[in-house]
Design a protein around this motif. Sequence first.
Motif, PDB file in Angstrom:
ATOM      1  N   VAL A 151      85.281 -15.512  -5.888  1.00 46.52           N
ATOM      2  CA  VAL A 151      84.067 -14.706  -5.945  1.00 46.52           C
ATOM      3  C   VAL A 151      83.778 -13.972  -4.638  1.00 46.52           C
ATOM      4  CG1 VAL A 151      82.391 -16.456  -5.172  1.00 46.52           C
ATOM      5  CG2 VAL A 151      81.714 -14.758  -6.905  1.00 46.52           C
ATOM      6  N   ARG A 152      84.359 -14.433  -3.533  1.00 49.25           N
ATOM      7  CA  ARG A 152      84.060 -13.796  -2.254  1.00 49.25           C
ATOM      8  C   ARG A 152      84.973 -12.625  -1.907  1.00 49.25           C
ATOM      9  NH1 ARG A 152      81.455 -18.372  -2.406  1.00 49.25           N
ATOM     10  NH2 ARG A 152      79.421 -18.423  -1.397  1.00 49.25           N
ATOM     11  N   ALA A 158      91.579  -6.044  -8.163  1.00 51.01           N
ATOM     12  CA  ALA A 158      91.691  -7.353  -8.804  1.00 51.01           C
ATOM     13  C   ALA A 158      90.926  -7.372 -10.119  1.00 51.01           C
ATOM     14  CB  ALA A 158      91.174  -8.438  -7.867  1.00 51.01           C
ATOM     15  N   ALA A 159      89.712  -6.802 -10.130  1.00 55.75           N
ATOM     16  CA  ALA A 159      88.882  -6.822 -11.338  1.00 55.75           C
ATOM     17  C   ALA A 159      89.567  -6.124 -12.506  1.00 55.75           C
ATOM     18  CB  ALA A 159      87.534  -6.172 -11.048  1.00 55.75           C
ATOM     19  N   PHE A 195      77.565 -11.317  -6.865  1.00 56.73           N
ATOM     20  CA  PHE A 195      78.007 -11.102  -5.491  1.00 56.73           C
ATOM     21  C   PHE A 195      77.189 -11.915  -4.488  1.00 56.73           C
ATOM     22  CE2 PHE A 195      78.973  -7.220  -7.866  1.00 56.73           C
ATOM     23  CZ  PHE A 195      80.341  -7.116  -7.629  1.00 56.73           C
ATOM     24  N   PRO A 196      77.852 -12.717  -3.665  1.00 62.60           N
ATOM     25  CA  PRO A 196      77.136 -13.402  -2.582  1.00 62.60           C
ATOM     26  C   PRO A 196      76.532 -12.380  -1.621  1.00 62.60           C
ATOM     27  CG  PRO A 196      79.361 -14.278  -2.873  1.00 62.60           C
ATOM     28  CD  PRO A 196      79.286 -13.037  -3.682  1.00 62.60           C
ATOM     29  N   THR A 670      69.288 -15.066  -8.201  1.00 59.78           N
ATOM     30  CA  THR A 670      70.271 -14.346  -7.405  1.00 59.78           C
ATOM     31  C   THR A 670      71.506 -15.225  -7.283  1.00 59.78           C
ATOM     32  OG1 THR A 670      69.570 -15.279  -5.281  1.00 59.78           O
ATOM     33  CG2 THR A 670      68.414 -13.293  -6.041  1.00 59.78           C
ATOM     34  N   PHE A 671      72.527 -14.726  -6.605  1.00 53.96           N
ATOM     35  CA  PHE A 671      73.733 -15.526  -6.439  1.00 53.96           C
ATOM     36  C   PHE A 671      73.423 -16.830  -5.712  1.00 53.96           C
ATOM     37  CE2 PHE A 671      77.638 -16.985  -4.537  1.00 53.96           C
ATOM     38  CZ  PHE A 671      78.563 -16.795  -5.559  1.00 53.96           C
TER      39      PHE A 671
END
Length: 696
Positions: A151-152, A158-159, A195-196, A670-671
């Motif tokens: 996730v980071r 990649a997506a 998204f962090p 939120t994340f």
Amino acid sequence: MTISQPPVERRLLPLTPLDRTGPHGSRSNMTCFFRCGNACDHPEPNRSENGHVQDEIAKAIARRSVLTGAAAGAGAMVLGLTAPATAATSTRPGTPAARAARAARANLARADFRPVAPNTRDAVVTAPGYTSDVIISWGDRVVPGAPRFDVRPQTPEAARQQFGYNCDYVGMLPLRGDHALLVVNHEYTDEDLMFPADTYTDAEIKAIAMSNHGMSVVRIRRGSAPGSWRQVKDLASCPQNRRVHIDSLFRLDGPAAGDERLRTVADPAGSWVRGTLNNCAGGMTPWGTVLSGEENFNQYFDASAGLDERYSAEYARYGITGKGRGWSEVDARFDLSLDPHEAHRFGWIVELDPMEPNVTPVKHTMLGRFKHEGANIVIASSGHAVAYMGDDERGDYLYKFVSRKKYKPKQTRAHRKHNKALLSEGTLYVARLTGDGSEDGRHDGTGEWIRLTSDTTSYVPGMSVADVLLFTRLAADKVSPTRMDRPEDVEPNLVNGRVYAALTNNSNRGKPELPVDEANPVASSMVRSSLGEPLTEAAGNRNGYVLEMIPSDDDHERTTFTWNLLLVCGDPAAAETYFGGFDKSKVSPISCPDNLTFDTDGNLWISTDGNVLGSNDGIFRVPVAGPERGRVLQFVTMPVGAEACGPLIADKNRSLFFAVQHPGEVDGSTFENQASTWPHTDDFPRPSVCVAYRDR
């Protein structure tokens, strides 16, 4: 990707309970913003004076004490539930009776399961005796060479190789042996949950989110338990696996292809499009391709210097304001000030061939342009292909398309090529529903399919064929169809020949633009602020309903039909609810029907989106004929914040496939402050496709 600005900062907000009486009563503000661009906050794009389906449904509700059309007619299959085994039945392990009993319990069409009670658990909860598995989740690898999800360090590259975000439609195409292809839509993204903080720039977030839209084709195989399935992990052995994304090429097809209003700087011929957006529901064609609906596409387009005045009426009717998601920062084609035609290239039905990964998918202009929930096909007795569609907007319409050429049933390459062109020529219709009054004591009405255009002739005065197909909403407004309460999935039932439409809700029902009359009880609904709280009254049609349409002479090519109200959804304790005439004390509460499917017995299965009765969303089985008609039973519920999408009954009724979309999408989350971590593999939620089946 080059970092051109500092990382985005976000502050934590308290998780906010849902106000079920406001315009977003059936969903969190968060879901409304990310999925449809807060459509409920804007006036209905349909400002016409055409009749509203609520006017006709009110008449039906007023006479609901008399049930007609409960059976499918002469020669129709009578549907019911299999009785549970009695004590006299031998169920010793290994006996024929025991094997038969296990098979009966595994058959979801006939199993006598105990319904799932309304709940708010952060889990997929199935009926007792059944279980579910996650098949694939956001970020899982789809094509060979795809990186493992983290996730980071997410990237757009990649997506485009991984399973996208917010899965919706689920289709399955059987292969030889124990394998099949799973085809899934990725409707929209929720950047707050994905998204962090302090990790990505704003431009990076947009680019990654864009690449998480689209579709996935994934090979699966049967598991050890009957009805179970799992992803094939050896991607090198999966030649059909495919990831369709924001830059994938699509061919424009049909009469409007090449029209000047489809031409752009990048495509001066108006013959192809990059990408597909906001893909919601869909359907599998009889010839083995998938139809996918582009729905809330309007929210993705910016206008840095204002909108082109030539298209003011057209933009307004489609809810295009020029206040998009800022994607033009990453890709200039999403700036309508620079490319005013780009928005016209979305809002179509997409056809993708899962068996041919190298064949360019098609956008069919012949099926019209609007907020397509999906499209589902039945072959008429004449052999013509008939597609049913809904325009998912408050106050918009139901549509039908009939092909010019006939379907060829042989499974040959030549016949398949012929069939894949059926949606390029034909006639497009829009529906008008009329109530027959309560004098005859009947619970039904009549309907008419009004011609809009064929591939050669427009039937709308002052509009060309291309005009009608590009701006179908404006064309339909001119012929006075019936305004509906968010027509979503529209599905033909291949067992009884009828057509069912999920009409999800309309919070504006009863406002000046949608006035009520003395016979319109669905303009006021009973809702709950949370589970266990008392029912309270809220304005508008909050719980939705399901319409049943019967083509004249059982012929889908006919332009007339009758209709009846199968369900007025809500809590059985509420006076306005109706369950096909079935005893209301013996049904599950149901709110906001969205997607539909059928098992091989013809039972209707309904997934919901936006339960306003205090419970999580779920999936329900409903017989449509016989003594059990209207008996709504909840089979599974979703995790916190999630809706149930894409239900599909497959594998001899032993498998229920479904997509868990936007788990944890609760206002204020939120994340770093998640409302859900389902499927509990990480400390953040991951939208996923699941399969439910008998576990013992």
